[in-house]
Scaffold this motif. Structure first.
Motif, short mmCIF file in Angstrom:
data_model
loop_
_atom_site.label_atom_id
_atom_site.label_comp_id
_atom_site.label_asym_id
_atom_site.label_seq_id
_atom_site.Cartn_x
_atom_site.Cartn_y
_atom_site.Cartn_z
N VAL A 100 0.84 -1.20 0.00
CA VAL A 100 0.00 0.00 0.00
C VAL A 100 0.87 1.24 0.00
O VAL A 100 1.72 1.42 0.89
N SER A 101 0.70 2.12 -0.99
CA SER A 101 1.45 3.38 -1.02
C SER A 101 0.92 4.30 0.07
O SER A 101 -0.28 4.39 0.32
N HIS A 102 1.86 5.03 0.74
CA HIS A 102 1.44 5.88 1.85
C HIS A 102 2.49 6.97 2.10
O HIS A 102 3.45 6.77 2.85
N GLY A 103 2.30 8.11 1.45
CA GLY A 103 3.15 9.26 1.69
C GLY A 103 4.57 9.07 1.19
O GLY A 103 4.86 9.19 0.01
N THR A 104 5.48 8.75 2.11
CA THR A 104 6.89 8.57 1.76
C THR A 104 7.35 7.13 2.02
O THR A 104 8.54 6.88 2.18
N ARG A 105 6.40 6.21 2.05
CA ARG A 105 6.74 4.82 2.36
C ARG A 105 5.70 3.89 1.75
O ARG A 105 4.65 4.33 1.27
N VAL A 106 6.01 2.60 1.80
CA VAL A 106 5.08 1.56 1.38
C VAL A 106 4.78 0.68 2.58
O VAL A 106 5.70 0.18 3.23
N GLU A 107 3.49 0.52 2.87
CA GLU A 107 3.07 -0.34 3.98
C GLU A 107 2.81 -1.75 3.45
O GLU A 107 2.26 -1.91 2.35
N VAL A 108 3.20 -2.77 4.22
CA VAL A 108 3.06 -4.16 3.78
C VAL A 108 2.16 -4.91 4.75
O VAL A 108 2.37 -4.88 5.97
N VAL A 109 1.14 -5.59 4.19
CA VAL A 109 0.16 -6.33 4.99
C VAL A 109 0.23 -7.80 4.61
O VAL A 109 0.25 -8.14 3.42
N ASP A 110 0.25 -8.68 5.61
CA ASP A 110 0.19 -10.12 5.39
C ASP A 110 -1.27 -10.50 5.13
O ASP A 110 -2.13 -10.30 6.01
N LEU A 111 -1.57 -11.06 3.96
CA LEU A 111 -2.95 -11.38 3.62
C LEU A 111 -3.44 -12.67 4.29
O LEU A 111 -4.63 -12.96 4.24
N LYS A 112 -2.55 -13.42 4.89
CA LYS A 112 -2.99 -14.61 5.64
C LYS A 112 -3.55 -14.21 7.00
O LYS A 112 -4.49 -14.83 7.50
N THR A 113 -2.97 -13.19 7.59
CA THR A 113 -3.37 -12.78 8.94
C THR A 113 -4.08 -11.43 8.98
O THR A 113 -4.66 -11.07 10.01
N ARG A 114 -4.00 -10.69 7.86
CA ARG A 114 -4.53 -9.31 7.80
C ARG A 114 -3.80 -8.41 8.79
O ARG A 114 -4.36 -7.44 9.29
N LYS A 115 -2.53 -8.70 9.05
CA LYS A 115 -1.74 -7.90 9.97
C LYS A 115 -0.69 -7.09 9.21
O LYS A 115 -0.13 -7.54 8.21
N PHE A 116 -0.43 -5.88 9.72
CA PHE A 116 0.63 -5.03 9.20
C PHE A 116 1.97 -5.64 9.59
O PHE A 116 2.22 -5.95 10.76
N ILE A 117 2.86 -5.89 8.59
CA ILE A 117 4.11 -6.61 8.89
C ILE A 117 5.38 -5.82 8.56
O ILE A 117 6.48 -6.29 8.87
N GLY A 118 5.26 -4.66 7.96
CA GLY A 118 6.49 -3.94 7.69
C GLY A 118 6.29 -2.72 6.83
O GLY A 118 5.19 -2.46 6.31
N THR A 119 7.38 -1.95 6.68
CA THR A 119 7.37 -0.71 5.91
C THR A 119 8.62 -0.65 5.05
O THR A 119 9.71 -1.01 5.50
N ILE A 120 8.45 -0.18 3.82
CA ILE A 120 9.59 0.14 2.96
C ILE A 120 9.70 1.67 2.96
O ILE A 120 8.85 2.35 2.38
N PRO A 121 10.71 2.25 3.63
CA PRO A 121 10.79 3.70 3.79
C PRO A 121 11.46 4.39 2.60
O PRO A 121 11.90 3.74 1.65
N ASN A 122 11.55 5.71 2.71
CA ASN A 122 12.31 6.53 1.76
C ASN A 122 11.82 6.37 0.32
O ASN A 122 12.59 6.17 -0.61
N THR A 123 10.50 6.50 0.15
CA THR A 123 9.90 6.48 -1.19
C THR A 123 9.05 7.74 -1.35
O THR A 123 7.83 7.69 -1.35
N PRO A 124 9.68 8.92 -1.49
CA PRO A 124 8.95 10.19 -1.51
C PRO A 124 7.95 10.29 -2.67
O PRO A 124 8.30 10.04 -3.81
N GLY A 125 6.73 10.64 -2.33
CA GLY A 125 5.70 10.76 -3.36
C GLY A 125 5.39 9.43 -4.01
O GLY A 125 5.13 9.35 -5.22
N VAL A 126 5.35 8.35 -3.20
CA VAL A 126 5.13 7.02 -3.76
C VAL A 126 3.77 6.94 -4.46
O VAL A 126 2.77 7.48 -3.98
N HIS A 127 3.78 6.28 -5.62
CA HIS A 127 2.54 6.05 -6.36
C HIS A 127 2.24 4.56 -6.51
O HIS A 127 1.26 4.06 -6.00
N GLY A 128 3.09 3.85 -7.26
CA GLY A 128 2.80 2.46 -7.57
C GLY A 128 3.83 1.49 -7.03
O GLY A 128 4.99 1.86 -6.79
N ILE A 129 3.40 0.24 -6.84
CA ILE A 129 4.28 -0.84 -6.38
C ILE A 129 4.03 -2.05 -7.26
O ILE A 129 2.87 -2.39 -7.55
#
Length: 341
Positions: A53-82
């Motif tokens: 999920v794109s979010h500001g200056t980072r990408v949020e990562v969700v585990d679809l097996k548990t529906r839990k937030f599991i991590g962030t990919i930082p330093n992506t200013p103005g993120v659009h697509g993944i």
């Protein structure tokens, strides 16, 4: 008289049954992310069972097996697509503020090497398994950077002649994209990068989201003036124009259900359109989502839909630098919404 009464009763019963039909999708889960900043695309990785999920200056990562937030990919200013390339163990992120692409490791969620320079305003991106290339689509002028999906090496530039939005593929070497400023959907060759066909979407204007049915060769362009335009991808001829909600920025086609879905951020709805046949389409209904939920992703395994939004606060006063300010975003309210049957 008896026949008339029976006919009337059958008509009333049919009308009541139609009125009581359940909504085609309903909210299944709300996944709290929090933090601050805006958002754009979401991407489902069915192989890794993750949602990016794109979010500001980072990408949020969700585990679809548990529906839990599991991590962030930082330093992506103005993120659009993944986009992810599971066979290479890497993913790609477009950063609109820096005109760059960040490459990351799928397991460690860490950057690989330095950011790659791109064309202006990189926005949507796409991995084409046929050509094994990643396309970083520019939303300013159409100079779209093309990478080797396995290594990230720059292979060339696709001159697409417009402000490129969402892509699709036929899986056989032809890619399709909407051109937002031209009101067109175009087809181009994934290897030679030559444009093969340009098709007007009028009366549709400023197309963004793009769904595709490879079996029927149908493209579904979600347009800013509340229209979905259906185009024959082989001939370029228009097949249908249907009403959708306001502020659409996403469109998908689910071949299992035969549904075309658009996400309408200003209306706070999904518009669901059913493909009765390749030449016949009908609006099934508008499913309430939330204001700002303008993009969406389809999980091809579960057929669930994902979108994201946050709560809005007051709109700042206009300034010379920002004459049309957007509403403020309430910190801590960013969330992913999951819908299903």
């Amino acid at each position: 008289m008896k026949k008339l009464f029976v006919a009337w009763a059958l008509t009333l019963s049919a009308g009541a049954a139609q009125a009581q039909q359940p909504a085609p999708y309903h909210l299944l889960n709300t996944i709290a992310i929090g933090g601050e900043g805006g958002w754009d695309y979401l991407t489902v990785d069915p192989a890794g069972e993750r949602l990016y999920v794109s979010h500001g200056t980072r990408v949020e990562v969700v585990d679809l097996k548990t529906r839990k937030f599991i991590g962030t990919i930082p330093n992506t200013p103005g993120v659009h697509g993944i986009e992810v390339v599971p066979s290479a163990g890497r993913g790609y992120i477009t950063c609109g503020r820096t005109n760059a692409c960040v490459v990351f490791d799928l397991k460690a969620l860490k950057p690989i090497g330095a950011p790659i320079p791109t064309g202006p305003k990189p926005d949507a991106l796409f991995y084409d398994a046929f050509s094994k290339r990643v396309f970083l689509f520019s939303n300013d002028g159409g100079k779209s950077t093309v990478l080797d999906g396995a290594t990230g090496a720059v292979l060339g530039t696709a001159e697409l002649g417009g402000d490129v939005e969402a892509p699709a593929t036929d899986g056989r070497g032809t890619l399709f994209v909407n051109l937002e400023d031209k009101g067109e959907v175009i087809a181009f060759d994934a290897k030679s990068l030559a444009v093969k066909k340009r098709s007007s979407l009028a009366p549709g204007e400023e197309p963004t989201g793009l769904g595709y049915d490879p079996k029927a060769n149908r493209l579904f362009s979600a347009c800013a003036n509340e229209k979905l335009v259906v185009t024959d991808s082989q001939t370029g001829q228009q097949v249908a124009v249907l009403p959708i909600g306001k502020g659409a920025d996403g469109a998908v086609f689910d071949p299992t259900t035969g549904n075309v879905i658009t996400s309408n951020g200003a209306s706070g709805t999904f518009t669901v359109i059913h493909q009765d046949s390749p030449t016949k389409y009908r609006v099934v209904g508008n499913v309430p989502t939330a204001r700002g939920a303008r993009t969406l992703a389809l999980d091809p395994k579960t057929h669930h839909l994902f979108t994201c939004t946050a709560d809005y606060g007051p709109t700042p006063a206009p300034t010379a630098e920002n004459p049309r300010p957007r509403p403020s975003i309430v910190p801590g309210t960013f969330r992913v919404l999951e819908y299903g049957h």
